[in-house]
Design a protein around this motif. Structure first.
Motif, PDB file in Angstrom:
ATOM      1  N   LEU A  65       0.830  -1.192   0.000  1.00  0.00           N
ATOM      2  CA  LEU A  65       0.000   0.000   0.000  1.00  0.00           C
ATOM      3  C   LEU A  65       0.868   1.247   0.000  1.00  0.00           C
ATOM      4  CD1 LEU A  65      -2.574  -1.042   2.748  1.00  0.00           C
ATOM      5  CD2 LEU A  65      -3.038  -0.860   0.323  1.00  0.00           C
ATOM      6  N   SER A  66       0.458   2.250  -0.765  1.00  0.00           N
ATOM      7  CA  SER A  66       1.146   3.528  -0.711  1.00  0.00           C
ATOM      8  C   SER A  66       0.283   4.597  -0.060  1.00  0.00           C
ATOM      9  CB  SER A  66       1.555   3.984  -2.108  1.00  0.00           C
ATOM     10  OG  SER A  66       0.407   4.121  -2.932  1.00  0.00           O
ATOM     11  N   THR A  67      -0.963   4.254   0.250  1.00  0.00           N
ATOM     12  CA  THR A  67      -1.848   5.175   0.952  1.00  0.00           C
ATOM     13  C   THR A  67      -2.913   4.360   1.675  1.00  0.00           C
ATOM     14  OG1 THR A  67      -3.219   7.175   0.729  1.00  0.00           O
ATOM     15  CG2 THR A  67      -3.444   5.485  -0.965  1.00  0.00           C
ATOM     16  N   LEU A  68      -3.607   4.988   2.604  1.00  0.00           N
ATOM     17  CA  LEU A  68      -4.679   4.317   3.343  1.00  0.00           C
ATOM     18  C   LEU A  68      -6.016   4.935   2.966  1.00  0.00           C
ATOM     19  CD1 LEU A  68      -3.143   3.854   6.917  1.00  0.00           C
ATOM     20  CD2 LEU A  68      -2.940   2.424   4.882  1.00  0.00           C
ATOM     21  N   PRO A  69      -7.096   4.170   3.079  1.00  0.00           N
ATOM     22  CA  PRO A  69      -8.398   4.669   2.614  1.00  0.00           C
ATOM     23  C   PRO A  69      -8.961   5.763   3.515  1.00  0.00           C
ATOM     24  CG  PRO A  69      -8.635   2.535   3.695  1.00  0.00           C
ATOM     25  CD  PRO A  69      -7.163   2.788   3.579  1.00  0.00           C
ATOM     26  N   THR A  70      -9.332   6.867   2.908  1.00  0.00           N
ATOM     27  CA  THR A  70     -10.025   7.941   3.622  1.00  0.00           C
ATOM     28  C   THR A  70     -11.213   8.376   2.780  1.00  0.00           C
ATOM     29  OG1 THR A  70      -8.623   9.634   2.622  1.00  0.00           O
ATOM     30  CG2 THR A  70      -7.940   8.775   4.756  1.00  0.00           C
ATOM     31  N   LYS A  71     -12.218   8.919   3.433  1.00  0.00           N
ATOM     32  CA  LYS A  71     -13.423   9.321   2.717  1.00  0.00           C
ATOM     33  C   LYS A  71     -13.404  10.798   2.329  1.00  0.00           C
ATOM     34  CE  LYS A  71     -16.889   5.979   4.253  1.00  0.00           C
ATOM     35  NZ  LYS A  71     -18.193   5.804   4.923  1.00  0.00           N
ATOM     36  N   LYS A  72     -12.764  11.616   3.134  1.00  0.00           N
ATOM     37  CA  LYS A  72     -12.875  13.059   2.952  1.00  0.00           C
ATOM     38  C   LYS A  72     -11.818  13.648   2.030  1.00  0.00           C
ATOM     39  CE  LYS A  72     -15.013  13.886   7.460  1.00  0.00           C
ATOM     40  NZ  LYS A  72     -14.929  14.657   8.730  1.00  0.00           N
ATOM     41  N   TYR A  73     -10.727  12.910   1.836  1.00  0.00           N
ATOM     42  CA  TYR A  73      -9.615  13.478   1.083  1.00  0.00           C
ATOM     43  C   TYR A  73      -9.138  12.498   0.028  1.00  0.00           C
ATOM     44  CZ  TYR A  73      -9.523  16.337   5.303  1.00  0.00           C
ATOM     45  OH  TYR A  73      -9.869  17.142   6.356  1.00  0.00           O
ATOM     46  N   THR A  74      -8.642  13.039  -1.073  1.00  0.00           N
ATOM     47  CA  THR A  74      -7.978  12.201  -2.063  1.00  0.00           C
ATOM     48  C   THR A  74      -6.515  12.079  -1.674  1.00  0.00           C
ATOM     49  OG1 THR A  74      -7.381  14.069  -3.484  1.00  0.00           O
ATOM     50  CG2 THR A  74      -9.535  13.042  -3.855  1.00  0.00           C
ATOM     51  N   SER A  75      -5.855  11.055  -2.183  1.00  0.00           N
ATOM     52  CA  SER A  75      -4.463  10.821  -1.810  1.00  0.00           C
ATOM     53  C   SER A  75      -3.561  11.979  -2.225  1.00  0.00           C
ATOM     54  CB  SER A  75      -3.967   9.519  -2.439  1.00  0.00           C
ATOM     55  OG  SER A  75      -4.082   9.583  -3.856  1.00  0.00           O
ATOM     56  N   GLN A  76      -3.988  12.770  -3.241  1.00  0.00           N
ATOM     57  CA  GLN A  76      -3.164  13.878  -3.695  1.00  0.00           C
ATOM     58  C   GLN A  76      -3.238  15.076  -2.755  1.00  0.00           C
ATOM     59  OE1 GLN A  76      -5.301  12.241  -5.746  1.00  0.00           O
ATOM     60  NE2 GLN A  76      -3.751  11.055  -6.837  1.00  0.00           N
ATOM     61  N   LYS A  77      -4.227  15.106  -1.880  1.00  0.00           N
ATOM     62  CA  LYS A  77      -4.444  16.277  -1.038  1.00  0.00           C
ATOM     63  C   LYS A  77      -4.021  16.069   0.412  1.00  0.00           C
ATOM     64  CE  LYS A  77      -8.281  18.114  -3.782  1.00  0.00           C
ATOM     65  NZ  LYS A  77      -9.705  18.554  -3.767  1.00  0.00           N
ATOM     66  N   ILE A  78      -3.474  14.930   0.735  1.00  0.00           N
ATOM     67  CA  ILE A  78      -3.091  14.669   2.111  1.00  0.00           C
ATOM     68  C   ILE A  78      -1.603  14.351   2.188  1.00  0.00           C
ATOM     69  CG2 ILE A  78      -5.390  13.792   2.691  1.00  0.00           C
ATOM     70  CD1 ILE A  78      -4.221  10.977   2.607  1.00  0.00           C
TER      71      ILE A  78
END
Length: 229
Positions: A65-78
């Motif tokens: 995995l290179s990122t973890l699942p979030t609902k409010k943000y895209t991976s590019q914005k965190i």
């Protein structure tokens, strides 16, 4: 997409330490023969980086995995997640499957931190008597055992509380304005923030409290040494 240069040391790899989710819309890029037992290593690029080992035997796919699942943000914005945080999440998901649970809950997030074991958050928990085996025992006591013939999904979906815990970790990092990555300490405190969750109940049972949470907060940026670059 920017190209990545990745070098590998000649060390064995354990497929049980990673989750096996297939990435979406990815293409395999062949690399020269690697040190992984002389097999050909294939890498696909997406939010999930998949390592495929091919040889005479059936291929083994390993997803990093290179990122973890979030609902409010895209991976590019965190901010990026630290390598320990990503590894902890994958190991927590795997533990949920071992227990044959239908979901990955805050209890699994907590177990993942302790299984990974090298982060300041994990070391702090162990120093305060909160070990993986104790957390696992309390999890089974609290949530019970699954039926013998029930099989978990390949990737048990997050419970609403576990999803909120991860979103809390992102939000706190963004609010802090600090550079660096989201760490296992953020995940631990995100779990603690969910007052009705199994993870919080287990932590309280084992002696974790607000004072200890404040101590953990001081090491928020303490596990970036193994981060993905």
């Amino acid at each position: 997409m920017a190209s990545n240069t990745i070098s590998f040391l000649p060390v064995p790899i354990s497929t049980s330490q990673f989750c096996n989710e297939k990435p979406h819309n990815s293409s395999l890029l062949p690399l020269p023969l690697s040190s992984f037992y002389g097999n050909k290593l294939l890498i696909s690029h997406s939010n999930l980086r998949t390592l495929s080992l091919k040889g005479n035997k059936p291929s083994t796919n390993v997803t990093v995995l290179s990122t973890l699942p979030t609902k409010k943000y895209t991976s590019q914005k965190i901010p990026k997640w630290s390598a320990r945080a990503i590894r902890s999440f994958g190991l927590g998901e795997l533990e949920a499957r071992k227990l044959k649970y239908p979901n990955t809950g805050t209890d699994a997030l907590l177990m993942g931190i302790l299984i990974e074991g090298t982060s300041p958050a994990a070391k702090f928990l162990r120093a305060n008597g909160i070990t993986f085996f104790k957390v696992r025992e309390e999890t089974v006591n609290l949530l019970g055992k699954s039926e013998m013939y029930f099989f978990s999904p390949e990737h048990p979906p997050l419970t609403e509380q576990a999803q909120r815990a991860l979103d809390w970790a992102v939000e706190e990092k963004l609010k802090s304005g600090d550079s660096g990555e989201i760490t296992t300490a953020h995940i631990l405190l995100g779990t603690w923030s969910e007052k009705e969750s199994a993870g919080r109940t287990i932590l309280e049972t084992l002696g974790f409290n607000d004072d200890k949470a404040r101590e953990v907060a001081e090491s928020m940026n303490g596990d970036v040494a193994l981060s993905f670059k």
